[in-house]
Design a protein around this motif. Structure first.
Motif, PDB file in Angstrom:
ATOM      1  N   SER A  99     -18.649 -64.573   9.317  1.00 36.72           N
ATOM      2  CA  SER A  99     -19.980 -63.566   9.000  1.00 36.72           C
ATOM      3  C   SER A  99     -19.711 -62.586   9.771  1.00 36.72           C
ATOM      4  N   SER A 100     -18.964 -62.356  10.995  1.00 36.37           N
ATOM      5  CA  SER A 100     -18.808 -61.064  11.499  1.00 36.37           C
ATOM      6  C   SER A 100     -17.946 -60.208  10.657  1.00 36.37           C
ATOM      7  N   LEU A 102     -17.754 -60.225   7.410  1.00 33.12           N
ATOM      8  CA  LEU A 102     -18.411 -59.912   6.300  1.00 33.12           C
ATOM      9  C   LEU A 102     -19.661 -58.801   6.743  1.00 33.12           C
ATOM     10  N   HIS A 103     -20.107 -58.683   7.759  1.00 28.11           N
ATOM     11  CA  HIS A 103     -21.234 -58.019   8.153  1.00 28.11           C
ATOM     12  C   HIS A 103     -20.351 -56.754   8.644  1.00 28.11           C
ATOM     13  N   GLY A 104     -19.297 -57.015   9.480  1.00 25.31           N
ATOM     14  CA  GLY A 104     -18.508 -55.762   9.965  1.00 25.31           C
ATOM     15  C   GLY A 104     -17.902 -54.980   8.914  1.00 25.31           C
ATOM     16  N   ALA A 105     -17.565 -55.570   7.741  1.00 26.60           N
ATOM     17  CA  ALA A 105     -16.907 -54.710   6.638  1.00 26.60           C
ATOM     18  C   ALA A 105     -17.934 -54.334   5.352  1.00 26.60           C
ATOM     19  N   SER A 106     -19.224 -54.776   5.851  1.00 22.40           N
ATOM     20  CA  SER A 106     -20.241 -54.291   4.887  1.00 22.40           C
ATOM     21  C   SER A 106     -20.005 -54.756   3.425  1.00 22.40           C
ATOM     22  N   VAL A 107     -19.522 -56.165   3.380  1.00 21.97           N
ATOM     23  CA  VAL A 107     -19.342 -56.429   2.189  1.00 21.97           C
ATOM     24  C   VAL A 107     -20.471 -56.657   1.169  1.00 21.97           C
ATOM     25  N   ASP A 108     -20.527 -56.150   0.074  1.00 23.40           N
ATOM     26  CA  ASP A 108     -21.583 -55.878  -0.833  1.00 23.40           C
ATOM     27  C   ASP A 108     -22.102 -57.523  -1.287  1.00 23.40           C
ATOM     28  N   HIS A 109     -23.203 -57.588  -0.826  1.00 25.43           N
ATOM     29  CA  HIS A 109     -23.785 -58.907  -0.780  1.00 25.43           C
ATOM     30  C   HIS A 109     -23.976 -59.443  -2.399  1.00 25.43           C
TER      31      HIS A 109
END
Length: 134
Positions: A99-100, A102-109
């Motif tokens: 989760s960290s 994905l959020h930190g890398a600003s992965v496209d939702h």
């Protein structure tokens, strides 16, 4: 503070009224106990064992020493082994880690949702093939 009726109910369930119950604000105290009672202590779709493992994983992930202690003891009451407890905590930690990332890398939702759909379909196909081999 909970009502006298709720206090009696808590004591019947737990053998005492834990001190933390007093920390619940009066407008929400009875309701808060009702949620604990109905969701965590009563029969639901999940077994008590499953709920204890979920709760322990969540407690560890949010790093709450109170919840971690309580839910560790709860898992012991449910016959969960040390190895199973360790695995539940590791899975929760893994979810927190990614989760960290994905959020930190600003992965496209939207892309993530699409890829997850593709992965699920691939796994379903593999399962169908494996079941067809029997």
């Amino acid at each position: 503070m909970v009502s006298t009726e709720t206090e009696s109910e808590i004591e019947a369930y737990l053998g005492q009224v834990p001190s933390w119950i007093a920390a619940l604000p009066e407008p929400a105290a009875d309701h808060s106990w009702g949620i604990v009672r109905d969701l965590e202590l009563e029969e639901t779709k999940l077994t008590q064992r499953e709920k204890a493992l979920v709760a322990l994983g969540a407690a560890a992930a949010i790093q709450c020493p109170y919840c971690t202690h309580f839910h560790t003891e709860e898992t012991k009451l449910e016959g969960v082994t040390d190895a199973e407890r360790d695995e539940a905590v590791a899975v929760a930690g893994n979810v927190r880690l990614f989760s960290s990332v994905l959020h930190g890398a600003s992965v496209d939702h939207d892309e993530f949702v699409s890829e997850t759909g593709d992965i699920v379909e691939h796994i379903k196909e593999q399962q169908a093939t494996a079941h067809g081999d029997d």
